[in-house]
Design an enzyme around this catalytic site. Structure first.
Site, mmCIF file in Angstrom:
data_model
loop_
_atom_site.group_PDB
_atom_site.id
_atom_site.type_symbol
_atom_site.label_atom_id
_atom_site.label_comp_id
_atom_site.label_asym_id
_atom_site.label_seq_id
_atom_site.Cartn_x
_atom_site.Cartn_y
_atom_site.Cartn_z
ATOM 1 N N HIS A 128 0.855 -1.182 0.000
ATOM 2 C CA HIS A 128 0.000 0.000 0.000
ATOM 3 C C HIS A 128 0.895 1.237 0.000
ATOM 4 C CE1 HIS A 128 -2.886 2.943 1.643
ATOM 5 N NE2 HIS A 128 -3.853 2.097 1.347
ATOM 6 N N ASP A 205 2.523 -4.487 8.192
ATOM 7 C CA ASP A 205 1.281 -3.771 7.906
ATOM 8 C C ASP A 205 0.149 -4.786 7.995
ATOM 9 O OD1 ASP A 205 -0.939 -2.552 6.855
ATOM 10 O OD2 ASP A 205 0.006 -1.933 4.986
ATOM 11 N N GLN A 208 -5.118 -5.416 6.817
ATOM 12 C CA GLN A 208 -6.058 -6.356 6.223
ATOM 13 C C GLN A 208 -6.014 -7.731 6.888
ATOM 14 O OE1 GLN A 208 -8.256 -5.392 4.086
ATOM 15 N NE2 GLN A 208 -7.409 -3.413 3.504
ATOM 16 N N LYS A 231 -11.182 -0.303 9.720
ATOM 17 C CA LYS A 231 -11.294 -1.542 8.965
ATOM 18 C C LYS A 231 -11.702 -2.719 9.854
ATOM 19 C CE LYS A 231 -7.675 -0.102 5.683
ATOM 20 N NZ LYS A 231 -8.512 0.249 4.530
ATOM 21 N N CYS A 374 -4.665 2.290 -3.833
ATOM 22 C CA CYS A 374 -3.415 2.756 -3.216
ATOM 23 C C CYS A 374 -2.266 1.790 -3.464
ATOM 24 C CB CYS A 374 -3.604 2.999 -1.715
ATOM 25 S SG CYS A 374 -4.729 4.356 -1.333
#
Length: 421
Positions: A128, A205, A208, A231, A374
């Site tokens: 991202h 990261d 997700q 999220k 992104c």
């Protein structure tokens, strides 16, 4: 929320999400844009409203009852997040505005203090922008060198290439756990172990992954982990950084001002203890409390159960999309012996622009994302300016997937007819 193990998960929780009970252009809303942001259950909405209606006051600084209650709930949310990711200490959880701010925090503090010309930062081409741009900016300032892990032929993380890329020059590895475009679940524990053999630090990261599967930072042994509240059923404007305690203690402060200080003199200052050293100014109090409520909600459902149900949805989604030969899906297919990818599909359709697909599906009440998500460098590698993306969460249903697939088929037929006329 009443949990009934004999019911499909979505059937249990749909009533908790009032936003889903509406029509768009005369059709029931089907919300398939969860990788961009999730919807919020009543428990989270109530927590946010309750704070502003009953406890609204600044935290940490006041002796009065409202401030004490606000502080208690704000810090309780930190405890909940720490337990959710199995942090060894509550002081390893720093509240930020979002994951982007958390990554920038690490880049501007640890990165600026520890990287110099010739040091290498290993990223991947699927990152991202939030996990690319801060490191590009840091490399420009310090002279550090960026290296990128490529894709395998099936559009997953090239682990063999990664092993060849990491060396004694590697000081940092910053990798996405689950790609928001390809849907692949990267082998985080193995990536981290290899980096540590060379003495490199690892930032994960997890935007997700934290909302969709159990995450244990101690088992992963990551040095930092970032996630965004919006999220994972919480409100916008709140995220968190996990960092190993010794690392956070060694890092200089990120922003200066109130809340992050111990003492201030006209010529110097001292910093507050962790985690407040990194939380300058009045924090997003209500949003943090709502994040705590979201963590409670997800924990009550069970992250193992959420992940298992989403695997079912993913298998069903791909089974439907495979029947449409005009659809080109990016990333790996679900494994034959079980799903090992995220509950999303980024795709393009021959003869149709992704934004046109999204616009026409919206007329059917179906919300999907279109654009580069992104991940512009990744899309260039894939040979596409952008893509459409359907991303699912535990409140979505098999029937919604069926409706989406039928609407997508009709949309494809529309474009095909237009091209032929």
């Amino acid at each position: 929320m009443t949990l009934t193990q004999n019911k499909p998960l979505a059937a249990e929780v749909r009533a908790d999400f009032p936003i889903l009970n509406q029509e768009i252009h005369g059709n029931p809303l089907i919300y398939f844009d969860n990788a961009a942001t999730s919807q919020k259950p009543v428990a989270v909405l109530n927590a946010l409203r309750d704070y502003y209606e009953n406890d609204n006051a600044n935290v940490h600084r006041g002796a009065h009852a409202l401030s004490a209650r606000a502080t208690e709930k704000y810090e309780a949310a930190r405890d909940k997040v720490a337990a959710f990711v199995n942090s060894a200490s509550r002081n390893e959880i720093v509240f930020t505005r979002n994951a982007s701010e958390a990554i920038n925090l690490v880049a501007h503090t640890w990165g600026a203090s520890n990287l110099q010309a010739g040091d290498e930062i290993v990223l991947s081409v699927m990152e991202h922008h939030s996990n690319l741009v801060p490191w590009q900016m840091l490399a420009k300032r310090t002279g550090a060198v960026l290296k990128y892990v490529e894709l395998t032929p099936d559009e997953t993380f090239d682990f063999d290439g990664y092993r060849a890329l990491v060396s004694d020059k590697t000081k940092l590895v910053a990798i996405v756990h689950v790609s928001n475009t390809l849907g692949c679940i990267n082998p985080a524990a193995e990536i981290i172990a290899i980096a540590h053999r060379y003495g490199a630090k690892v930032l994960l990261d997890a935007c997700q992954s934290v909302p969709h599967m159990p995450i244990d930072v101690r088992a992963l042994d990551c040095d930092w982990l970032v996630a965004s509240g919006h999220k994972m059923c919480a409100s916008t404007g709140i995220g968190f950084l996990y960092g190993k305690l010794a690392l956070l203690e060694s890092m200089p402060p990120f922003l200066g001002g109130g809340e992050m200080i111990g003492e201030v003199f006209l010529d110097r200052f001292t910093t507050a203890e962790l985690p407040h050293k990194f939380e300058a100014g009045t924090p997003a109090i209500g949003e943090a409390i709502a994040l705590g409520a979201a963590v409670d909600y997800l924990s009550d459902l069970g992250m193992d159960r959420i992940h298992a149900y989403e695997e079912e949805l993913t298998t069903h989604l791909f089974a439907k999309l495979r029947t449409l030969p005009e659809v080109r899906i990016y990333g790996p297919q679900p494994a034959a012996n079980g799903c090992d990818r995220a509950a999303l599909a980024s795709f393009n359709v021959t003869g149709a622009h992704a934004s046109d697909l999204a616009t026409l599906l919206d007329r059917d009440g179906i919300a999907i994302r279109s654009g580069h998500h992104c991940t512009q460098p990744l899309h260039r590698i894939l040979g596409a300016s952008g893509s459409a993306r359907a991303s699912l969460y535990f409140y979505n249903t098999h029937a919604e997937i069926d409706t989406f697939a039928a609407a997508l088929c009709e949309t494809i037929d529309f474009f095909s007819s237009a091209l032929n006329n």
